[in-house]
Write a protein that holds these residues in place. Structure first.
Motif, PDB file in Angstrom:
ATOM      1  N   LEU A  34      46.919 -12.346 -44.987  1.00 45.34           N
ATOM      2  CA  LEU A  34      46.060 -13.582 -45.024  1.00 45.34           C
ATOM      3  C   LEU A  34      46.284 -14.559 -44.296  1.00 45.34           C
ATOM      4  O   LEU A  34      45.547 -15.036 -43.405  1.00 45.34           O
ATOM      5  N   ASN A  35      47.634 -14.633 -43.989  1.00 42.25           N
ATOM      6  CA  ASN A  35      48.186 -15.481 -42.548  1.00 42.25           C
ATOM      7  C   ASN A  35      47.889 -14.983 -41.256  1.00 42.25           C
ATOM      8  O   ASN A  35      47.341 -15.486 -40.595  1.00 42.25           O
ATOM      9  N   GLN A  36      48.083 -13.523 -41.548  1.00 42.77           N
ATOM     10  CA  GLN A  36      47.574 -12.826 -40.021  1.00 42.77           C
ATOM     11  C   GLN A  36      45.949 -13.142 -39.670  1.00 42.77           C
ATOM     12  O   GLN A  36      45.571 -13.450 -38.618  1.00 42.77           O
ATOM     13  N   ALA A  37      45.187 -12.937 -40.836  1.00 46.12           N
ATOM     14  CA  ALA A  37      43.622 -13.132 -40.498  1.00 46.12           C
ATOM     15  C   ALA A  37      43.373 -14.578 -40.250  1.00 46.12           C
ATOM     16  O   ALA A  37      42.840 -14.793 -39.419  1.00 46.12           O
ATOM     17  N   HIS A  38      44.043 -15.752 -41.156  1.00 46.43           N
ATOM     18  CA  HIS A  38      44.019 -17.080 -40.602  1.00 46.43           C
ATOM     19  C   HIS A  38      44.442 -17.169 -39.222  1.00 46.43           C
ATOM     20  O   HIS A  38      43.713 -18.062 -38.479  1.00 46.43           O
ATOM     21  N   GLU A  39      45.575 -16.508 -38.608  1.00 51.18           N
ATOM     22  CA  GLU A  39      45.816 -17.064 -37.263  1.00 51.18           C
ATOM     23  C   GLU A  39      44.733 -16.376 -36.422  1.00 51.18           C
ATOM     24  O   GLU A  39      44.080 -16.850 -35.095  1.00 51.18           O
ATOM     25  N   LEU A  40      43.917 -15.314 -36.832  1.00 57.68           N
ATOM     26  CA  LEU A  40      42.905 -14.800 -35.881  1.00 57.68           C
ATOM     27  C   LEU A  40      41.773 -15.717 -35.908  1.00 57.68           C
ATOM     28  O   LEU A  40      40.899 -15.743 -34.869  1.00 57.68           O
ATOM     29  N   GLY A  41      41.549 -16.672 -36.642  1.00 57.62           N
ATOM     30  CA  GLY A  41      40.457 -17.465 -37.028  1.00 57.62           C
ATOM     31  C   GLY A  41      39.556 -17.291 -37.939  1.00 57.62           C
ATOM     32  O   GLY A  41      38.457 -17.718 -37.822  1.00 57.62           O
ATOM     33  N   CYS A  42      39.888 -16.242 -39.011  1.00 48.94           N
ATOM     34  CA  CYS A  42      38.968 -15.675 -39.890  1.00 48.94           C
ATOM     35  C   CYS A  42      38.579 -16.840 -41.121  1.00 48.94           C
ATOM     36  O   CYS A  42      39.635 -17.567 -41.281  1.00 48.94           O
ATOM     37  N   ASN A  43      37.427 -16.764 -41.379  1.00 52.62           N
ATOM     38  CA  ASN A  43      37.243 -17.336 -42.829  1.00 52.62           C
ATOM     39  C   ASN A  43      36.777 -16.368 -43.809  1.00 52.62           C
ATOM     40  O   ASN A  43      36.266 -16.881 -45.123  1.00 52.62           O
ATOM     41  N   MET A  44      36.771 -15.067 -43.586  1.00 53.10           N
ATOM     42  CA  MET A  44      36.651 -13.927 -44.381  1.00 53.10           C
ATOM     43  C   MET A  44      37.238 -12.827 -44.152  1.00 53.10           C
ATOM     44  O   MET A  44      37.795 -12.402 -43.070  1.00 53.10           O
ATOM     45  N   VAL A  45      37.474 -12.107 -45.260  1.00 52.15           N
ATOM     46  CA  VAL A  45      38.208 -10.850 -45.049  1.00 52.15           C
ATOM     47  C   VAL A  45      37.500  -9.652 -45.752  1.00 52.15           C
ATOM     48  O   VAL A  45      36.831  -9.883 -46.868  1.00 52.15           O
ATOM     49  N   ARG A  46      37.559  -8.479 -45.373  1.00 57.98           N
ATOM     50  CA  ARG A  46      36.767  -7.497 -45.889  1.00 57.98           C
ATOM     51  C   ARG A  46      37.993  -6.479 -46.467  1.00 57.98           C
ATOM     52  O   ARG A  46      38.840  -6.161 -45.617  1.00 57.98           O
ATOM     53  N   LEU A  47      38.189  -6.402 -47.779  1.00 56.18           N
ATOM     54  CA  LEU A  47      39.159  -5.862 -48.253  1.00 56.18           C
ATOM     55  C   LEU A  47      38.748  -4.358 -48.390  1.00 56.18           C
ATOM     56  O   LEU A  47      38.132  -4.021 -49.388  1.00 56.18           O
ATOM     57  N   ALA A  48      39.139  -3.489 -47.645  1.00 52.30           N
ATOM     58  CA  ALA A  48      38.626  -2.257 -47.429  1.00 52.30           C
ATOM     59  C   ALA A  48      39.899  -1.223 -47.712  1.00 52.30           C
ATOM     60  O   ALA A  48      40.894  -1.377 -47.837  1.00 52.30           O
ATOM     61  N   HIS A  49      39.511  -0.038 -48.642  1.00 54.30           N
ATOM     62  CA  HIS A  49      38.157   0.516 -49.034  1.00 54.30           C
ATOM     63  C   HIS A  49      38.106   0.672 -50.446  1.00 54.30           C
ATOM     64  O   HIS A  49      37.643   1.545 -51.024  1.00 54.30           O
ATOM     65  N   TYR A  50      38.758  -0.376 -51.183  1.00 51.74           N
ATOM     66  CA  TYR A  50      39.175  -0.436 -52.450  1.00 51.74           C
ATOM     67  C   TYR A  50      39.606  -1.710 -52.949  1.00 51.74           C
ATOM     68  O   TYR A  50      40.233  -2.346 -52.128  1.00 51.74           O
ATOM     69  N   PRO A  51      39.732  -2.010 -54.149  1.00 52.53           N
ATOM     70  CA  PRO A  51      40.072  -3.397 -54.574  1.00 52.53           C
ATOM     71  C   PRO A  51      41.627  -3.556 -54.217  1.00 52.53           C
ATOM     72  O   PRO A  51      42.442  -2.742 -54.738  1.00 52.53           O
TER      73      PRO A  51
ATOM     74  N   CYS B 184      38.528  -6.626 -41.206  1.00 52.13           N
ATOM     75  CA  CYS B 184      38.785  -5.636 -42.201  1.00 52.13           C
ATOM     76  C   CYS B 184      40.351  -5.593 -42.479  1.00 52.13           C
ATOM     77  O   CYS B 184      41.138  -5.782 -41.613  1.00 52.13           O
ATOM     78  N   ILE B 185      40.699  -5.337 -43.637  1.00 52.58           N
ATOM     79  CA  ILE B 185      42.251  -5.227 -44.083  1.00 52.58           C
ATOM     80  C   ILE B 185      42.555  -3.993 -44.814  1.00 52.58           C
ATOM     81  O   ILE B 185      41.762  -3.893 -45.741  1.00 52.58           O
ATOM     82  N   HIS B 186      43.531  -3.335 -44.699  1.00 54.76           N
ATOM     83  CA  HIS B 186      44.256  -2.438 -45.550  1.00 54.76           C
ATOM     84  C   HIS B 186      45.025  -3.060 -46.235  1.00 54.76           C
ATOM     85  O   HIS B 186      45.790  -3.588 -45.983  1.00 54.76           O
ATOM     86  N   GLY B 187      45.191  -2.418 -47.562  1.00 59.11           N
ATOM     87  CA  GLY B 187      46.218  -3.077 -48.458  1.00 59.11           C
ATOM     88  C   GLY B 187      47.587  -2.271 -48.111  1.00 59.11           C
ATOM     89  O   GLY B 187      48.034  -1.528 -49.140  1.00 59.11           O
ATOM     90  N   GLU B 188      47.831  -2.715 -46.959  1.00 55.28           N
ATOM     91  CA  GLU B 188      49.444  -1.744 -46.468  1.00 55.28           C
ATOM     92  C   GLU B 188      50.146  -2.869 -45.608  1.00 55.28           C
ATOM     93  O   GLU B 188      49.617  -3.569 -44.965  1.00 55.28           O
TER      94      GLU B 188
ATOM     95  N   ILE C 139      32.699 -13.333 -52.371  1.00 57.17           N
ATOM     96  CA  ILE C 139      31.192 -13.457 -52.298  1.00 57.17           C
ATOM     97  C   ILE C 139      30.506 -12.452 -52.138  1.00 57.17           C
ATOM     98  O   ILE C 139      29.183 -12.200 -52.487  1.00 57.17           O
ATOM     99  N   ILE C 140      31.126 -11.188 -52.041  1.00 56.24           N
ATOM    100  CA  ILE C 140      30.331 -10.043 -52.010  1.00 56.24           C
ATOM    101  C   ILE C 140      31.159  -8.762 -52.658  1.00 56.24           C
ATOM    102  O   ILE C 140      32.433  -8.529 -52.371  1.00 56.24           O
ATOM    103  N   TRP C 141      30.627  -8.046 -53.562  1.00 57.80           N
ATOM    104  CA  TRP C 141      30.891  -6.709 -54.433  1.00 57.80           C
ATOM    105  C   TRP C 141      30.292  -5.555 -53.434  1.00 57.80           C
ATOM    106  O   TRP C 141      29.099  -5.794 -52.968  1.00 57.80           O
ATOM    107  N   SER C 142      31.193  -4.784 -53.009  1.00 60.29           N
ATOM    108  CA  SER C 142      30.425  -3.605 -52.095  1.00 60.29           C
ATOM    109  C   SER C 142      30.697  -2.461 -52.894  1.00 60.29           C
ATOM    110  O   SER C 142      31.909  -2.127 -53.766  1.00 60.29           O
ATOM    111  N   VAL C 143      29.738  -1.570 -52.997  1.00 64.55           N
ATOM    112  CA  VAL C 143      29.553  -0.188 -53.603  1.00 64.55           C
ATOM    113  C   VAL C 143      29.783   0.778 -52.941  1.00 64.55           C
ATOM    114  O   VAL C 143      29.751   2.146 -53.282  1.00 64.55           O
ATOM    115  N   GLY C 144      30.396   0.564 -51.714  1.00 65.88           N
ATOM    116  CA  GLY C 144      30.727   2.117 -50.978  1.00 65.88           C
ATOM    117  C   GLY C 144      30.623   1.676 -49.522  1.00 65.88           C
ATOM    118  O   GLY C 144      30.239   0.787 -48.794  1.00 65.88           O
TER     119      GLY C 144
END
Length: 623
Positions: free
Chosen positions: A358-375, A336-340, A430-435
């Motif tokens: 996204l580079n921090q997520a890549h270093e962790l080994g991620c192939n996916m991020v959840r952009l929380a809790h807003y666009p 999960c990532i906050h826009g901060e 790949i996922i739209w989240s409604v809440g």
């Protein structure tokens, strides 16, 4: 009682009609702004702090007349030495756009209220007939926009784009006055509501542009691979579906041309009004994936306009308990990532910010991020396309939204529409989240189900989900994720904090998970807090050793999850600001669940999750 109830119903109906008009107005959103001719309006803006909204209301608290000289959408410059003016804009009071106001001046750190922004600019009018729009990437939360003393419109929603058309003849060659009243106060009937666990950054937080388009222009288009039906294979010539939306019904017959130069593809379609449906086969296309994030230049043109975008082609589907990308099972190694940007204590907005996150997520080994809790900013979803990182994108329907309030539902739908409209050509999403973490009740489930229906109407090529809460089974070893919303989502996602909120991490050793729904199962949050540099034994809360132990026990539990377990996005990548976190020793206004701290340092738990993701990546390669 009868009169009171009928009056309440009448007021609710009026609110719905008003909001319906506002929602309809959002269909005018222009997409692919980066390919349009535009004037950049970023930079220094002058401002006035207005906590009492003196520049908007008179002393009887009625909205000022548009021509009222005391209104702050006027320059404040007196016509002569005798004219009384009690406001004005000067360079001494300037602020950067884009950017939240909280981090720019110490006195704004906790400020919630109104600030007026003012920008002057020149504009060279084109020789050909055209339209102009003022475009905002995002303003938190309410924006009232004025140009040369005329109100262009009002928008609510702190994380989605909007634009207003400039009336003909309003723009001048010199000294145009653009003023925006920005109000970030929280209300119970807004989205998000009063209570959140993140900082309420106020301001014009994303790009501002004056966009120039022809009189008849391409407002938006969608070109995506069709989702497979009944498990059919994609094939060598996958089918593309979509549409092209013009701003108006063309006065004469027009053709719409779609080109993908790299594939030597060009096809014409006869425009069938303002909206033209598209369908065609696409031979020799290389599918987008995290391993090969291939993007193609796609050009859409008419006789009067042309726009282009870089688009990846892929399919995503939930087939029974499986999650399939391009028809093959995929495991989501997420975060999960906050826009901060925590090291600068501010809202993220730039290309450099997107690269950091996204580079921090890549270093962790991620192939996916959840952009929380807003666009998040459009730059991060476009960069995710290029890097091959899958994305969960979410609207801020968070915790205790007023689920029984019909106008609140319309506000949520408007933000859902703006989020999907901006990014519906992003292969990464790949996922739209409604809440997130909404309390179970029939009223809430109906509210959320309505959002799911709307999301699928807007885009039927992606999954729709929500992050559900867990009611832990007292004294039992199996926790069942049986939220009634699970019937309607494509992916059953749930937030669990075994070992942080209740009990200790060793609770994971005897805990198992299941769901009655024959759908993929995803852990959308899990985590524990740790203050970097605080070391103790593993039983000591807020120590790095406690967080490390937490993730060790979680990883062991992940390894015995049921067969429909398709991934996770732990909470959270980096420490972030929150007024709810007030432990004076370990938090001090920060949520410390990050695997990176607020200075970019990795905590001990980072390496536990990184190692697990390396194992999952190796398993996928060997499959």
């Amino acid at each position: 009682m009868y009169l009171r109830n009928n009056m309440r119903n009448f007021i609710s109906l009026c609110c719905l009609l008003f909001i319906a008009g506002k929602v309809a107005a959002q269909d005018s959103l222009i997409t692919n702004i980066q390919s349009r001719k535009s004037l950049d309006l970023n930079g220094k803006w002058q401002y006035i702090v207005d906590p009492y909204e003196t520049g908007f209301y008179d002393y009887r608290y009625k909205e000022l007349n548009e021509k009222n000289g005391d209104a702050y959408w006027n320059s404040g410059i007196p016509a002569n030495k005798s004219e009384k003016k009690e406001h004005g804009y000067i360079d001494k009071y300037s602020i950067d756009v884009p950017g939240d106001w909280n981090h720019q001046k110490p006195e704004f750190t906790y400020y919630e209220g109104t600030i007026w922004y003012k920008k002057s600019f020149d504009y060279a009018k084109p020789a050909n007939e055209c339209k102009q729009y003022i475009y905002f990437g995002a303003v938190n939360y309410r924006a009232d926009v004025y140009l040369n003393g005329k109100k262009l419109g009002m928008h609510k929603g702190g994380f989605t784009p909007f634009n207003f058309e400039v009336p003909a003849g309003l723009l001048k060659d010199k000294d145009n006055l653009l003023v925006v009243k920005v109000d970030n106060k929280r209300y119970a009937d807004e989205v998000p509501t009063l209570n959140t666990d993140w900082w309420n950054y106020g301001g014009i937080t994303r790009d501002v542009k004056l966009v120039e388009v022809p009189a008849t222009y391409i407002r938006d288009f969608v070109i995506q691979l069709k989702k497979p039906v009944n498990g059919q294979a994609i094939g060598k010539q996958p089918e593309v579906s979509g549409w092209v939306k013009l701003n108006d019904i063309p006065a004469s017959a027009q053709n719409i041309t779609v080109q993908i130069p790299e594939l030597k593809f060009s096809k014409q379609f006869a425009a069938t009004g303002a909206l033209t449906q598209l369908s065609f086969k696409l031979p020799k296309v290389q599918l987008w994936s995290p391993e090969t994030p291939k993007l193609y230049k796609v050009i859409v043109s008419t006789s009067s306009d042309k726009t282009e975008d870089k688009i990846g082609f892929r399919t995503i589907e939930a087939r029974g308990p499986q999650l399939l990308l391009n028809g093959k099972p995929v495991f989501l190694r997420g975060i999960c990532i906050h826009g901060e940007i925590p090291q600068e204590v501010r809202r993220a907005y730039s290309q450099q910010d997107a690269e950091q996150l996204l580079n921090q997520a890549h270093e962790l080994g991620c192939n996916m991020v959840r952009l929380a809790h807003y666009p998040h900013d459009e730059k991060i979803t476009r960069l995710a396309d290029s890097l091959g990182i899958m994305v969960w994108s979410e609207i801020p329907v968070y915790w205790t939204i007023d689920f029984g309030n019909a106008p609140v539902l319309e506000k949520a739908k408007a933000q859902l529409n703006e989020m999907i409209t901006r990014d519906h050509n992003r292969a990464s999403i790949i996922i739209w989240s409604v809440g997130n973490e909404t309390p179970v009740s029939p009223t809430r489930t109906n509210f959320m189900h309505n959002l799911i229906i709307r999301a699928k109407q807007l885009d039927d090529t992606r999954l729709v989900s929500a992050a559900l809460e867990v009611n832990y089974s007292s004294g039992k070893d199996v926790n069942v994720v049986d939220d009634p919303l699970g019937e309607f989502v494509d992916l059953v996602a749930f937030n669990e904090y075994l070992g942080w909120y209740g009990g200790s991490p060793d609770k994971c050793r005897t805990t198992n998970w299941s769901t009655p729904y024959n759908k993929p199962l995803f852990i959308s949050e899990t985590g524990a807090e740790a203050k970097t540099g605080f070391h103790a034994d593993s039983l000591t809360r807020f120590s790095e050793e406690y967080q490390e132990w937490y993730f060790k026990e979680q990883v062991a539990m992940f390894k015995r999850m049921p067969a429909n377990f398709v991934g996770l996005s732990p909470w959270v990548m980096a420490d972030f600001r929150s007024p709810k976190r007030n432990n004076p020793l370990y938090q001090e206004g920060w949520n410390r669940k990050g695997l990176y701290d607020d200075k970019g340092n990795k905590k001990k738990a980072f390496y536990i999750l990184q190692n697990y993701y390396k194992q999952k990546s190796a398993e996928a390669l060997n499959r």
